[in-house]
Each structure stands twice: as structure tokens, then as C-alpha cells.
Scaffold this active site. Sequence first.
Site, PDB file in Angstrom:
ATOM      1  N   ASN A 295       0.811  -1.214   0.000  1.00  0.00           N
ATOM      2  CA  ASN A 295       0.000   0.000   0.000  1.00  0.00           C
ATOM      3  C   ASN A 295       0.847   1.269   0.000  1.00  0.00           C
ATOM      4  O   ASN A 295       0.337   2.357   0.247  1.00  0.00           O
ATOM      5  CB  ASN A 295      -0.917  -0.004   1.226  1.00  0.00           C
ATOM      6  CG  ASN A 295      -1.727  -1.280   1.304  1.00  0.00           C
ATOM      7  OD1 ASN A 295      -2.389  -1.647   0.351  1.00  0.00           O
ATOM      8  ND2 ASN A 295      -1.641  -1.974   2.427  1.00  0.00           N
ATOM      9  N   HIS A 297       3.087   2.265   2.102  1.00  0.00           N
ATOM     10  CA  HIS A 297       3.379   2.819   3.414  1.00  0.00           C
ATOM     11  C   HIS A 297       4.392   1.914   4.107  1.00  0.00           C
ATOM     12  O   HIS A 297       4.538   0.741   3.758  1.00  0.00           O
ATOM     13  CB  HIS A 297       2.112   2.932   4.272  1.00  0.00           C
ATOM     14  CG  HIS A 297       1.125   3.910   3.749  1.00  0.00           C
ATOM     15  ND1 HIS A 297       0.087   3.539   2.924  1.00  0.00           N
ATOM     16  CD2 HIS A 297       1.012   5.247   3.902  1.00  0.00           C
ATOM     17  CE1 HIS A 297      -0.630   4.601   2.602  1.00  0.00           C
ATOM     18  NE2 HIS A 297      -0.097   5.659   3.182  1.00  0.00           N
ATOM     19  N   CYS A 332       3.883   6.614   8.543  1.00  0.00           N
ATOM     20  CA  CYS A 332       5.223   6.997   8.126  1.00  0.00           C
ATOM     21  C   CYS A 332       5.358   6.775   6.623  1.00  0.00           C
ATOM     22  O   CYS A 332       5.015   5.698   6.116  1.00  0.00           O
ATOM     23  CB  CYS A 332       6.275   6.188   8.877  1.00  0.00           C
ATOM     24  SG  CYS A 332       7.959   6.742   8.597  1.00  0.00           S
TER      25      CYS A 332
END
Length: 393
Positions: A295, A297, A332
Site C-alpha cells: 500500500n 506505506h 510513516c
Amino acid sequence: MYNSGGERAVQRGGAAASGVLRSLRRRPGVEMLKGYHVAGGPIRARGAVAAAQCRGRGAAGGGRRLWAAAWVPCSRAETAAAAAGLTAAVADGGGGKGLAERLRLGSLVEDGLSYKESFIVRCYEVGINKTATVETIANLLQEVGCNHAQSVGFSTDGFATTPTMRKLHLIWVTSRMHIEIYKYPAWGDVVEIETWCQGEGKIGTRRDWILKDLASGEVIGRATSKWVMMNQDTRRLQRVSDEVREEYLVFCPRTPRLAFPEEDNGSLKKIPKLEDPAEYSRLGLIPRRADLDMNQHVNNVTYIGWVLESMPQEIIDTHELQTITLDYRRECQHNDMVDSLTSLELADDDTTNGSATGKQHEQAHRPFLHFLRLSGTGLEINRGRTEWRKLVR
């Protein structure tokens, strides 16, 4: 009952010490395979018998192949028959399932309310202590959770979303993860993981796991996690609607089932914010491309590695991680820079200066607090707590 012919052959082959064999060799080959579901059901008898009783020599006639619990001589024709039987089992009766789903060693339990899967610990999944790392354990938890979602028909996009969630662009994100490891599996050990999910109030859901040594049935670890719903476009949290809840609760236990049933268990303990200056730190950690998930991330497991980066080396050398709890506060991205801070957690009656050396270092269990922040802004990404037990060599 022992498969005596197989036992003698194992000894001749020098593989008696293998963790896989330790866990499986007390069962005849065909019996070992009965519990695993391939091609939508138990492996076909012909393929199972041929595979379990055959020590294949390969197309060129060289080398040996391990299957089930025994090394048994076989001809090239028998090897081909075994392979053909397994291929036919995969191709026939799959019920529309993907090849990977038909081959993996996992399935829903009989009541359909939890999922079990077995994994062999591979050589590159162990660390300096020759046992599986905590990152390996966390990755397996993530894998079996995704496979559970896939097995009940939820999406395979990495978010385990229901039909209504996909329509509204909603996803699940982790808010807390708590893992306790009582005994780390070694290379070649077979770990069975059971998982299930259930409702968690109006704002989220909960997923639990129990880890067992497949050979002995011993519980070697437990874990629990909390998940909240987020709008994928706005990145804002959203309450779980009745429509979404009805879609997933049908696959959940009817009464609450908790991996940690004790009221005062560590999974519920609040983690205080670690204030700077910390005793130990690693500054400027940068996500690698390999740290990004499907995804785009940073993967949840990467945060565990960042937390451990700031642990004092003297603890790493003499202790092993027993418990880790992480509260996820902020996403993050791949271009963020992260600081990892760690300090010894002091008891209420502890009057020392918090050093992890000296007499405190000699104690059997040592608790630490952790804090991950964005390097530039200081914004909180993650806070955590770990407990370490004295390493027995």
C-alpha cells in the site's frame, strides 16, 4: 507409532536432527498430511501416498527430496507419479480458489470462526541466537491474518476490506499490537498459528493469535491487536457502521474470546510518553524501499526493527525479547526520517538513575520504554514498551 523404515532412512540421510523431522517423524507420512487442505480439501489419496512414501531423485536421478517424515527409496517413475498426483490434486476440485490458497498449509476450523495455518521457520528468518526473530514472528502474524481474511472472501488488497468498506473507500489500520513470546522457535521448527477477529466497541475491531509448537502442542506465544477504520482518501478515522459490522461479525466468535483473558494482562497497560533526553537513541533512520508494503506505506513490522535499533547492546547480548507493545500514532511515508529513543522503565519505588548497567543489568527481566518520532518536526509516530528476559545459553 514410528515409521521404522523412514526412521532408518532418516538416520542414513543424516537428517535426524532437523526441526521439521522432530515435529513430524512420529507420524506416518500419510497421517501427517491428513490435516492439511490442498485443492479445497485433503490431499488426494494417490498423490499423498506417493509423495509421503517417495524419496525422489529428480529428473536427472541425483539428490534427495524430503517429504513428510520419511526418506524411502523410489524410482523415477514413482517420483513422476507423485508429482502428477499432487498436480492433479491442485488442478481438480479447487472450487475457484487460487493456486496459493489451495497449496498453503492452512484452513478455517470446523465452525468457521477462526483460522489455523502452519509454517516452517526458514534459515533466513532466524537471528544471532539461531531462533526466529521477533520481526519473523510479527510477519507470520500478519501473513496468517491476511490469509484468514482471504479465506472468508474479504479483499486481498492488503486491507482485508469488506464489500461495503471498498465501496466507501474505508480501510483497517493498526492502532495497537501486543506480542508475548514464551519460547522462540528455531530453524526448521514448525509453528501453528490460530487467529480470529471480533468487534471492539463502536470504533474498531480486534484480532488475536495463539502460536504453538506443532510437534509438542506447546503454546509458545500469544498476540493481540486493535484496528480502527480510516477513510483511504481523507486519512481520517471513521466509526464502524452497522452495515460493515454485520459483514465481518458473521465470521467472529459468538462470545468474546481473548488470547489474553487476564484482567491485568500487559496488553491493556497504558504506555507513557517517553520524554527527551532519552538514555539511548538512534537518529536519522530512513525507510528503505524494502520497508514499504503493497500500500506504499512503511510496513508495521518495520517499526519493531526501528524500536530495537536504539536498545543498548549489553541488553541485546545478554537478554531476549519477551514482550513488545506498540501504539501506532501516525503513518510513516517513504521520504520521512525517524528518530528512535529508548530508556529503561523505572518502577515506582526505583530510586536509581535508570541506568541499564550494573545491578539492574543483572536482573532477570528488564522493561524499557520507546518512542519513535519524525526527525524534522518531532511529531510522534509510535510509542512502545518492551520486556526482556535473561538469555539462557
